[in-house]
Design a protein around this motif. Sequence first.
Motif, mmCIF file in Angstrom:
data_model
loop_
_atom_site.group_PDB
_atom_site.id
_atom_site.type_symbol
_atom_site.label_atom_id
_atom_site.label_comp_id
_atom_site.label_asym_id
_atom_site.label_seq_id
_atom_site.Cartn_x
_atom_site.Cartn_y
_atom_site.Cartn_z
ATOM 1 N N LEU A 55 -4.014 -1.971 6.339
ATOM 2 C CA LEU A 55 -3.005 -0.933 6.555
ATOM 3 C C LEU A 55 -1.617 -1.547 6.728
ATOM 4 O O LEU A 55 -0.625 -1.039 6.197
ATOM 5 C CB LEU A 55 -3.374 -0.099 7.783
ATOM 6 N N VAL A 56 -1.552 -2.660 7.454
ATOM 7 C CA VAL A 56 -0.276 -3.361 7.664
ATOM 8 C C VAL A 56 0.296 -3.834 6.331
ATOM 9 O O VAL A 56 1.494 -3.683 6.062
ATOM 10 C CB VAL A 56 -0.474 -4.549 8.626
ATOM 11 N N HIS A 57 -0.545 -4.417 5.487
ATOM 12 C CA HIS A 57 -0.077 -4.895 4.184
ATOM 13 C C HIS A 57 0.424 -3.734 3.317
ATOM 14 O O HIS A 57 1.469 -3.845 2.660
ATOM 15 C CB HIS A 57 -1.194 -5.652 3.467
ATOM 16 N N GLN A 58 -0.302 -2.640 3.315
ATOM 17 C CA GLN A 58 0.105 -1.498 2.507
ATOM 18 C C GLN A 58 1.432 -0.921 2.999
ATOM 19 O O GLN A 58 2.315 -0.599 2.190
ATOM 20 C CB GLN A 58 -0.978 -0.422 2.548
ATOM 21 N N MET A 60 3.854 -2.414 4.871
ATOM 22 C CA MET A 60 4.971 -3.340 4.684
ATOM 23 C C MET A 60 5.365 -3.452 3.216
ATOM 24 O O MET A 60 6.555 -3.462 2.870
ATOM 25 C CB MET A 60 4.607 -4.716 5.235
ATOM 26 N N LEU A 61 4.376 -3.523 2.334
ATOM 27 C CA LEU A 61 4.670 -3.646 0.905
ATOM 28 C C LEU A 61 5.312 -2.378 0.354
ATOM 29 O O LEU A 61 6.100 -2.438 -0.596
ATOM 30 C CB LEU A 61 3.398 -3.976 0.129
ATOM 31 N N GLN A 62 4.978 -1.244 0.934
ATOM 32 C CA GLN A 62 5.570 0.015 0.489
ATOM 33 C C GLN A 62 7.088 -0.031 0.634
ATOM 34 O O GLN A 62 7.823 0.534 -0.182
ATOM 35 C CB GLN A 62 4.988 1.171 1.304
ATOM 36 N N LEU A 179 6.460 -11.201 -1.276
ATOM 37 C CA LEU A 179 5.759 -10.142 -2.003
ATOM 38 C C LEU A 179 4.547 -10.674 -2.756
ATOM 39 O O LEU A 179 3.481 -10.049 -2.736
ATOM 40 C CB LEU A 179 6.722 -9.450 -2.976
ATOM 41 N N ALA A 180 4.705 -11.822 -3.409
ATOM 42 C CA ALA A 180 3.578 -12.392 -4.167
ATOM 43 C C ALA A 180 2.423 -12.720 -3.236
ATOM 44 O O ALA A 180 1.256 -12.431 -3.538
ATOM 45 C CB ALA A 180 4.035 -13.650 -4.906
ATOM 46 N N LEU A 186 -3.616 -8.556 -0.289
ATOM 47 C CA LEU A 186 -4.080 -7.172 -0.385
ATOM 48 C C LEU A 186 -5.028 -6.976 -1.554
ATOM 49 O O LEU A 186 -6.081 -6.338 -1.420
ATOM 50 C CB LEU A 186 -2.873 -6.230 -0.523
ATOM 51 N N ASN A 187 -4.670 -7.519 -2.711
ATOM 52 C CA ASN A 187 -5.421 -7.236 -3.934
ATOM 53 C C ASN A 187 -6.534 -8.234 -4.230
ATOM 54 O O ASN A 187 -7.331 -8.005 -5.143
ATOM 55 C CB ASN A 187 -4.461 -7.186 -5.126
#
Length: 321
Positions: A55-58, A60-62, A179-180, A186-187
């Motif tokens: 959830l944190v990654h999603q 922050m990346l948003q 970002l990378a 995440l992925n």
Amino acid sequence: MDKFQAFGKNISATFSPFAQRTQQYVKEQLGQVEDKTQLPPDYIELEKRVDALKLVHQKMLQVTSQYANEAYDYPPNIRESFNDLGRTITEKVHLLSTATSPTEAQAALTAPPTAKPQPKTFNHAIARASLASSQTLQHQHSGAGEDPLATALEKYALASEKVGEARLAQDAQIQHRFLAGWNTTLNTNLMFATRARKNVENARLMLDSAKAKAKSGPGWSLPGQAGRKEGDEHDESYMSEEARVEVEQAEDEFVGQTEEAAGVMKNVLDTPEPLRNLADLIAAQLEYHKKAYEILSELAPIVDGLQVEQEASYRKSREGA
């Protein structure tokens, strides 16, 4: 015929586990299952922590994914032409310095591009607006020397372009180092964890299906013994050997998949990469703001000096009047 039968067995072996899992899942959803194998508390805690990390990654990346969009701070109300974006401010100032007439100055401002169009960032937009404003004042200036506001705006344009370039350098660093990395976590890493958890769930469904199948079977009894009595469903002594083996194999698979998934989740949670990537994000932001501070700190006293000179000239003219 033998090949056809072998093919049928392969299809059956592939379909049967899926059918068993599906049947067990449907029964659970319909509330038709009383006993459900529980996962260890430590494992459940790992799942909660992994879900939180995802959830944190999603989240922050948003937000931070905007660093991959050059125009994230470009004002939407600005209407700049192709010629406005043609050359850098530095190039335009150089061309203007050699102009000998208003026509040549205007041509310098709208000179065709020598490379790709200039960036659409807020600082670059300020730079272009400042230089155009400087020239507007300069064209209408009829006194001796240069218009102090026009001079200040030209210097501000050059400084703003430098700040804009520093922002683009920051964005490139963030894309590469933050970002990378977070997208990979995440992925890839978190996806591996999700897959491992799915394997655990499938193994649990197979285990509970095997248990349910063993309990509902006809059971067996030794010669001279009575058959299964009511209420003996939970007594493993009534399991057939085949059912017992199936349950044991399902238990081994469930334990193995649980241990493997726990290891994958611990690895995802313990890796220092996300924190290292965050440190890189902060470092890139710090470097940008440091450069912007240095550029504007160098410009500020120059503009202050022009302002002081203009005030002195203004007071002198008023005293003379």
